[in-house]
Design a protein around this motif. Sequence first.
Motif, short mmCIF file in Angstrom:
data_model
loop_
_atom_site.label_atom_id
_atom_site.label_comp_id
_atom_site.label_asym_id
_atom_site.label_seq_id
_atom_site.Cartn_x
_atom_site.Cartn_y
_atom_site.Cartn_z
N PHE A 1 0.57 -1.51 0.34
CA PHE A 1 0.08 0.06 -0.10
C PHE A 1 1.41 0.83 0.07
N ASN A 2 -0.01 2.30 -1.07
CA ASN A 2 0.49 3.88 -0.63
C ASN A 2 2.54 4.07 -0.62
N GLY A 3 3.40 4.52 0.57
CA GLY A 3 4.96 4.63 0.23
C GLY A 3 5.36 3.63 1.33
N VAL B 1 -2.26 2.50 -4.14
CA VAL B 1 -2.19 3.82 -4.03
C VAL B 1 -3.57 4.48 -3.75
N ASN B 2 -3.43 5.23 -2.42
CA ASN B 2 -4.93 6.43 -3.06
C ASN B 2 -4.28 7.46 -3.56
N SER B 3 -5.92 8.44 -3.82
CA SER B 3 -5.03 9.44 -5.12
C SER B 3 -4.61 10.42 -4.04
N VAL C 1 -0.86 14.93 -3.83
CA VAL C 1 0.02 15.84 -2.14
C VAL C 1 1.21 15.61 -2.25
N GLU C 2 1.35 14.16 -1.68
CA GLU C 2 3.00 13.95 -2.34
C GLU C 2 3.53 13.64 -4.48
N GLU C 3 2.94 14.53 -5.07
CA GLU C 3 3.33 13.98 -6.79
C GLU C 3 4.81 14.50 -6.95
N SER D 1 -10.83 1.83 3.63
CA SER D 1 -9.74 1.72 4.16
C SER D 1 -8.42 1.18 2.43
N SER D 2 -7.76 2.05 2.45
CA SER D 2 -7.14 1.30 1.51
C SER D 2 -6.42 -0.47 1.76
N GLY D 3 -6.08 -0.43 2.84
CA GLY D 3 -6.33 -1.75 3.64
C GLY D 3 -7.04 -3.12 2.75
N MET D 4 -8.68 -2.56 2.71
CA MET D 4 -9.79 -3.36 3.20
C MET D 4 -9.91 -3.30 1.05
N ILE E 1 2.50 2.40 17.07
CA ILE E 1 2.99 2.78 16.06
C ILE E 1 2.59 2.52 14.53
N CYS E 2 2.08 3.73 14.50
CA CYS E 2 1.71 3.69 12.73
C CYS E 2 1.76 2.55 11.92
N HIS E 3 2.98 3.49 11.40
CA HIS E 3 3.56 2.33 10.21
C HIS E 3 4.87 1.47 10.62
N TYR E 4 5.03 0.64 9.84
CA TYR E 4 6.41 -0.26 10.43
C TYR E 4 7.17 0.30 9.61
N CYS F 1 -4.52 4.68 13.46
CA CYS F 1 -3.81 4.32 12.46
C CYS F 1 -4.34 2.67 12.47
N THR F 2 -4.94 1.84 13.45
CA THR F 2 -5.46 1.12 13.31
C THR F 2 -6.49 0.64 13.53
N MET F 3 -6.79 1.64 14.61
CA MET F 3 -8.57 1.89 14.77
C MET F 3 -9.13 2.44 14.03
N GLU G 1 -14.46 -2.93 9.24
CA GLU G 1 -13.57 -3.27 8.01
C GLU G 1 -12.81 -4.94 9.27
N LYS G 2 -12.45 -4.64 10.06
CA LYS G 2 -11.37 -5.73 11.04
C LYS G 2 -12.21 -6.87 11.15
N ASN G 3 -13.39 -6.32 11.69
CA ASN G 3 -14.25 -6.99 12.24
C ASN G 3 -14.82 -7.86 11.31
O1 NCC Z 1 -1.33 4.54 5.90
P1 NCC Z 1 -2.50 3.43 5.37
O2 NCC Z 1 -3.44 3.87 4.59
O3 NCC Z 1 -0.99 3.85 4.07
O4 NCC Z 1 -1.89 2.31 5.40
C1 NCC Z 1 -2.69 1.12 4.68
C2 NCC Z 1 -3.72 -0.14 5.18
O5 NCC Z 1 -2.62 -0.76 5.82
C3 NCC Z 1 -3.50 -0.84 7.42
N1 NCC Z 1 -3.05 -0.44 8.42
C4 NCC Z 1 -1.92 0.78 7.95
C5 NCC Z 1 -1.54 1.34 9.71
C6 NCC Z 1 -1.74 0.50 10.42
N2 NCC Z 1 -0.87 0.42 12.14
N3 NCC Z 1 -3.36 -0.75 10.56
C7 NCC Z 1 -3.85 -0.67 9.80
O6 NCC Z 1 -4.74 -2.10 9.52
C8 NCC Z 1 -5.18 -0.06 7.06
O7 NCC Z 1 -6.07 -0.90 6.56
C9 NCC Z 1 -4.14 1.12 5.76
O8 NCC Z 1 -5.69 1.07 4.64
C10 NCC Z 1 -5.24 4.30 3.38
O9 NCC Z 1 -5.81 3.63 4.01
O10 NCC Z 1 -4.84 4.84 2.27
C11 NCC Z 1 -4.43 4.62 4.07
O11 NCC Z 1 -3.37 5.83 3.80
C12 NCC Z 1 -2.14 7.13 4.75
C13 NCC Z 1 -1.70 8.08 3.94
O12 NCC Z 1 -3.18 8.94 3.04
C14 NCC Z 1 -0.99 7.41 2.19
O13 NCC Z 1 -0.40 6.46 3.67
C15 NCC Z 1 -0.03 8.27 2.23
O14 NCC Z 1 0.58 8.74 2.15
C16 NCC Z 1 -3.26 7.44 5.41
N4 NCC Z 1 -3.39 8.62 6.25
C17 NCC Z 1 -3.49 9.96 5.91
O15 NCC Z 1 -3.94 10.20 5.49
C18 NCC Z 1 -2.06 10.58 7.38
C19 NCC Z 1 -4.37 6.93 6.37
O16 NCC Z 1 -5.18 7.45 7.51
C20 NCC Z 1 -5.16 5.59 5.31
#
Ligand code: NCC
Length: 276
Positions: free
Chosen positions: A80-82, A101-103, A108-110, A192-195, A222-225, A234-236, A245-247
């Motif tokens: 997902f994403n970055g 990737v989301n829009s 924004v991060e073009e 979310s992108s995840g689902m 911690i939000c991301h690895y 980030c998780t909830m 989605e998680k349920n």
């Molecule tokens: O954080 P994000 O999501 O890129 O994560 C991708 C998917 O992983 C699952 N996740 C993530 C972190 C976590 N602690 N638990 C999780 O289960 C989720 O299913 C998540 O969808 C997105 O969904 O697109 C999202 O994108 C970010 C952000 O736009 C991108 O990382 C690009 O920088 C959003 N964050 C912000 O806007 C600040 C996030 O809300 C959703």
Amino acid sequence: AAKLSPEKLLCQLRDRVNVTMIQGSDGPFDTSEWQQYLPGKSLNETVGRLDRCAVVSSAGSLKSSRLGQEIDSHDAVLRFNGAPIKGFQEDVGQKTTIRLVNSQLVTVEEQQFLRDALYNTGILIVWDPAPYHAEIHEWYRRPDYNFFESYKLYRSTHPEQPFYILNPKMQWQLWDVLQENSLEYIQPNPPSSGMLGIVIMMTLCDEVHVYEFLPSKRQTDICHYYQKFHDRACTMGAYHPLLFEKNLVKHINQGTDEDIYTHGKVTLPGFRNVRC
Ligand code: NCC
């Protein structure tokens, strides 16, 4: 709303969520200009038939998981994403077949999106939050983030890399199934992108393993690895209906609770293998 059995829920997902990519024959994209940008082949043709697939969430709980080898043993891996690989191979693997990737990221991060080599591997799919059950025309006039110019720019500089636009109808078809199977009212924001990625892989693969979408014993704030940033949302979930989605994913999991606890691993059938 009464909860459906896991079998019935899988059938609802299979029959009501239409996973398609924007094609040159779709509404406002049926212009000669857009024909130059949209990929000629369908996503199905591009990936071929996939057996075992992995979906790797970006959760902080992947850190120190040492799941890399297991993840890479799949025929296809969706990220997902970055979410980076470099420096994290041991925990998240290195294979990237699809990156969703989301829009917001594309817009924004073009600069980063257009320059970072991270995005040059595999198939790209971009999605944008659309108004509830909007027609494609309406969405095209008022996207959440206007990523279309950035998409075209990327396509011009990487013409060989498959890059799809997810048909926005899917997000609300999926949201409806989420809402109907929840006891509470869900805020009307897209999944979310995840689902979305999980359901995309269920249409392409025979079996899907999802990593750290349902948190393991490594669960953390911690939000991301790949970042030091802390945020429980980030998780909830905050904007996205993540908890619902998680349920739902927990309900249709065909693996064991032990797999969730130790590996954060969920096993889902591909829709080809769902009998209704
Ligand atoms: O954080 P994000 O999501 O890129 O994560 C991708 C998917 O992983 C699952 N996740 C993530 C972190 C976590 N602690 N638990 C999780 O289960 C989720 O299913 C998540 O969808 C997105 O969904 O697109 C999202 O994108 C970010 C952000 O736009 C991108 O990382 C690009 O920088 C959003 N964050 C912000 O806007 C600040 C996030 O809300 C959703």
